[in-house]
Design a protein around this motif. Sequence first.
Motif, PDB file in Angstrom:
ATOM      1  N   PRO A 195      -9.434  -2.769   0.633  1.00 25.18           N
ATOM      2  CA  PRO A 195      -8.916  -1.401   0.456  1.00 25.18           C
ATOM      3  C   PRO A 195      -7.395  -1.368   0.566  1.00 25.18           C
ATOM      4  O   PRO A 195      -6.773  -2.230   1.195  1.00 25.18           O
ATOM      5  CB  PRO A 195      -9.564  -0.629   1.611  1.00 25.18           C
ATOM      6  N   ALA A 196      -6.794  -0.368  -0.036  1.00 21.79           N
ATOM      7  CA  ALA A 196      -5.342  -0.194   0.016  1.00 21.79           C
ATOM      8  C   ALA A 196      -4.876   0.006   1.448  1.00 21.79           C
ATOM      9  O   ALA A 196      -5.593   0.544   2.297  1.00 21.79           O
ATOM     10  CB  ALA A 196      -4.930   1.007  -0.834  1.00 21.79           C
ATOM     11  N   ASN A 206      -1.586   1.248   4.120  1.00 19.53           N
ATOM     12  CA  ASN A 206      -0.413   2.120   4.149  1.00 19.53           C
ATOM     13  C   ASN A 206       0.796   1.455   4.825  1.00 19.53           C
ATOM     14  O   ASN A 206       1.818   2.098   5.045  1.00 19.53           O
ATOM     15  CB  ASN A 206      -0.743   3.440   4.856  1.00 19.53           C
ATOM     16  N   ASP A 208      -7.930   8.958   4.840  1.00 15.70           N
ATOM     17  CA  ASP A 208      -8.865   8.486   3.814  1.00 15.70           C
ATOM     18  C   ASP A 208      -9.250   7.021   3.987  1.00 15.70           C
ATOM     19  O   ASP A 208      -9.903   6.442   3.116  1.00 15.70           O
ATOM     20  CB  ASP A 208      -8.316   8.725   2.411  1.00 15.70           C
ATOM     21  N   LEU A 232     -12.027   4.819   1.800  1.00 17.86           N
ATOM     22  CA  LEU A 232     -11.787   3.496   1.217  1.00 17.86           C
ATOM     23  C   LEU A 232     -12.839   2.505   1.697  1.00 17.86           C
ATOM     24  O   LEU A 232     -13.419   1.753   0.893  1.00 17.86           O
ATOM     25  CB  LEU A 232     -10.385   3.012   1.590  1.00 17.86           C
ATOM     26  N   ARG A 253      -2.482  -2.279  -6.211  1.00 21.35           N
ATOM     27  CA  ARG A 253      -3.391  -1.494  -5.372  1.00 21.35           C
ATOM     28  C   ARG A 253      -2.635  -0.427  -4.585  1.00 21.35           C
ATOM     29  O   ARG A 253      -3.011   0.749  -4.586  1.00 21.35           O
ATOM     30  CB  ARG A 253      -4.125  -2.441  -4.427  1.00 21.35           C
ATOM     31  N   GLU A 254      -1.560  -0.834  -3.912  1.00 17.35           N
ATOM     32  CA  GLU A 254      -0.816   0.135  -3.102  1.00 17.35           C
ATOM     33  C   GLU A 254      -0.087   1.162  -3.978  1.00 17.35           C
ATOM     34  O   GLU A 254       0.090   2.316  -3.572  1.00 17.35           O
ATOM     35  CB  GLU A 254       0.174  -0.584  -2.185  1.00 17.35           C
ATOM     36  N   TYR A 280      -1.221   2.387  -6.910  1.00 19.09           N
ATOM     37  CA  TYR A 280      -2.236   3.363  -7.325  1.00 19.09           C
ATOM     38  C   TYR A 280      -2.592   4.279  -6.159  1.00 19.09           C
ATOM     39  O   TYR A 280      -2.774   5.489  -6.333  1.00 19.09           O
ATOM     40  CB  TYR A 280      -3.491   2.653  -7.840  1.00 19.09           C
ATOM     41  N   TYR A 281      -2.664   3.717  -4.969  1.00 19.33           N
ATOM     42  CA  TYR A 281      -2.958   4.503  -3.767  1.00 19.33           C
ATOM     43  C   TYR A 281      -1.850   5.519  -3.500  1.00 19.33           C
ATOM     44  O   TYR A 281      -2.118   6.665  -3.114  1.00 19.33           O
ATOM     45  CB  TYR A 281      -3.123   3.544  -2.584  1.00 19.33           C
ATOM     46  N   SER A 282      -0.606   5.122  -3.751  1.00 19.79           N
ATOM     47  CA  SER A 282       0.519   6.042  -3.538  1.00 19.79           C
ATOM     48  C   SER A 282       0.467   7.224  -4.494  1.00 19.79           C
ATOM     49  O   SER A 282       1.092   8.254  -4.244  1.00 19.79           O
ATOM     50  CB  SER A 282       1.850   5.297  -3.695  1.00 19.79           C
ATOM     51  N   LEU A 285      -8.013   6.536  -4.526  1.00 14.70           N
ATOM     52  CA  LEU A 285      -8.625   5.542  -3.647  1.00 14.70           C
ATOM     53  C   LEU A 285      -8.574   4.206  -4.379  1.00 14.70           C
ATOM     54  O   LEU A 285      -9.134   4.069  -5.467  1.00 14.70           O
ATOM     55  CB  LEU A 285     -10.083   5.900  -3.346  1.00 14.70           C
ATOM     56  N   ALA A 286      -7.899   3.225  -3.808  1.00 14.68           N
ATOM     57  CA  ALA A 286      -7.641   1.980  -4.526  1.00 14.68           C
ATOM     58  C   ALA A 286      -8.212   0.789  -3.775  1.00 14.68           C
ATOM     59  O   ALA A 286      -8.001   0.642  -2.561  1.00 14.68           O
ATOM     60  CB  ALA A 286      -6.141   1.794  -4.746  1.00 14.68           C
TER      61      ALA A 286
END
Length: 859
Positions: A196-197, A199, A207, A211, A247-248, A250-252, A256-257
């Motif tokens: 999962p992504a 932070n 979230d 994820l 991934r990060e 798309y999450y930004s 949900l990445a």
Amino acid sequence: MRQQYTSYNECVDFFKSAQKTNPNLFKVESIGKTWEDRDIIAVTITKNVKKNKDKPALFYTGTIHAREWIGIELSLSFAKYILEHIDYEPQLNALLNRSTLYMVPCANPDGFEYSRNHFSFWRKNRRRNSDGSFGVDLNRNFEVGFSPNKDTTSNVYSGPAPFSEPETQALRDFVLDHKNITIALDYHSQGNVFFPAHNFIHEDAVDAIDLNLLAGNMAEEIRKESGREYGVHMGKPPVHLISGSGREFYYSQGALALVAEVGTRNISDYKEHMSENIDENIPALIYALSEVNNYKKDKALARVQNFIATNIEAKEIELSWDYVDDDSVYFEIYRSKKLKGFAQSSNRIGMTKLKTYTDKNLTPSTNYYYYIRAVCKEKFTKSPFAPMSAVRTQPADNMFSKILYPLAEKIGYVGEKTKKNSEHFGNNSLFVGVSQNKGECLGVCGFSLKTIPENAVITSASISFYPMNRVSVQIESYGEWRVGQMDERTIGSIDSFDDIKNAKILSYIDRPTGSAQLAQGVWRNYQFAAQEIEVLQNSLKRREAYFRMEGPSSLPLDRASQLMQWDIGYGKFSGGLTYRPKLDISYTINDARIDLQSYSEFTVSKDRLEESKLEVGFDKNGDKQYGCIEFDLSNLPEMDNTVISNAYIDINATKISSSSLRFHIEMVIPCDGEITYEKIKNVDVIERIGYDVSIVDIKESAKQRFVFDRYAIEEMLNGAKENSKVVFIISASSQKPFCKSQSVNWCDVKRAKRPSLVINYIKKRRNPPKPVENLKHTIDNGVIKLQWDIPDDDAYRGAIVVKNPFKVPCSPYDGQKLYGGMDNYTYDNFGDKNTHKYYAVFAYDDVPNFSEVTFIEFN
């Protein structure tokens, strides 16, 4: 083998053909050009494709690393599946009616073709760098967390600047132009794991639960298809995370990445392995597509708030939560025994419109993880998940539980070819299996049993290890990993490979774990069977237990490694205390016993009361005769620190004058005032004790036993608090409509065999210790430090500290564990000073009972 794989041109041609034959379902477009002037294609798949942006969407990217061919192959197979099933499969049609699938089958066309035709292990794109070298790692070239790297020859060279590459620019622009993307999946190889992504602050975002459950549910779809278990692993503290990944990014952008690492080799045998990997991932993709509508960015259903356990018993947990009143909404509750589990119909335990739920019939001393989401029955949508509620049930009434951790010097691995095995203890990881460089490797884990009483009787046990990295497990379905308890008396030195290899194994624990079940990031639990518990029981006398983990000891041709990496919870490469191996033991201790003989017995007939006599049945007129027994409970041990394990009444038949009666015993409320026949006949019954007995039973054995159930024990003790005596009545019944002059005497004339009440008990605290006081935080050298005052309580055995970003932890398991022990301080080594969170401290005794929570709200 390579001829079975698809070239990039063949991939493009396939999708263009699909668009031509299904123009209302497929759309193919070029979203950019590579350095070698190839089109980067994006494929849109949905019903009424012109309206694709009006629906929430799943964004699929594949083969951003050139040698990871699974991405392009899976995209083709998924598209073929859609084409073959769209005419008749209702679920697929419903999904494509309300959602959109975007696919970039190959995000690195130049690199893929170079890998396919020249150098299989090529990873980067084909940029010509200023020094004449080639390539940028496209999955390090996105802006979120971008980390400059001047080594252009490195496989992870991130490029001269974020988005310096046409491929990443194309992906960025596509995502920015499609705000309807709610889930993004980036397909890679290898490892059989979902990432999962992150932070980058090592504090869970709200979230994070979504994820993990998206990954866990996709993993469950794969397990149902092939039996293979995929891991779920969010990653290490920030210093160890990859940077600049898609991934990060798309999450930004609000999606949900996940990264999906598929298979055990980048380019595997197509028929034997790649085709299976593809087949098992299609149901997972369908599941992900089914979730995009629940995470749309506008008009999404609100998340449940303050989901906590309000009462925790040995076999029952009461949950509660907050939500705005809405008649169209109900709630789905899920339960898992895995920290990173799934939430599907198979483990959905309840649906309710209330805001409370009681989960029953649970196992004592067991960890449970609960998930909840709201469902709108009118809009057919579900909310994101609430942050998980994690609890551990209480030990059973006569039980204790203990979770033990190894000391640093007692956990490590020994390698056949490694030269400094002593340096592996308390440092790095457990490497278990075999590789060409290290040879055979064995894990060693020792536990002190000194905190468990020598007279303990172990009833259940398990040992758990955290799989942190399986990339070096390179062979599908080869070898198994098992744990055995060693006889430490046969070990000269725990850091000697030969000594550990030749140590006597007293027993192996549970079933071995096959390579297809090595799920990275998901605890692997080995449960002791009865014979294995007996071995552990014998170890109590020696006050320690040592375990060996072993994997495969040889390799097939042309394979370099089958080596699994497990976290030890110590050292800079570990995840810390949270991931330390643990030995979970439940036990009881031998009972003490009280034998109480009745201090009063009498028979109540319609016309008389007879002392020191228990003649029970029917008199000559057919009226019932009752036997009354009284016991004095004033000498019971102090109940605050005592648990009754069982209780029973023994009575002896001394004279039988019947052929058909049955007898039963009832605990009753003592009569006020003078005892009369009518009072006894209509007495208030508290509970029947045990089961009735017949004349046949009595003739076989004059001594009969009536065993209390838990309710009867509790009521007896409650009554003893108010009145030091407890009263029982023996009654008879008969199948005959009229019964006369039939009875049994249950007490001899001299009262030598009068009834006895037998109570077995153990000394065990019922109440928790006092909570800690004056919990506060400071910043010590840039790290959050927590301090508290230890309570003045002889029962205090230590404190557990947890943190939770979303709510006050409802139990010592409801958050990230930071500390457990006797100290009055600890540090949150990775805690972000700018993130809101709650810190909670629970004092515990040796049962353990946990105190009320002491907490502070940080920032």
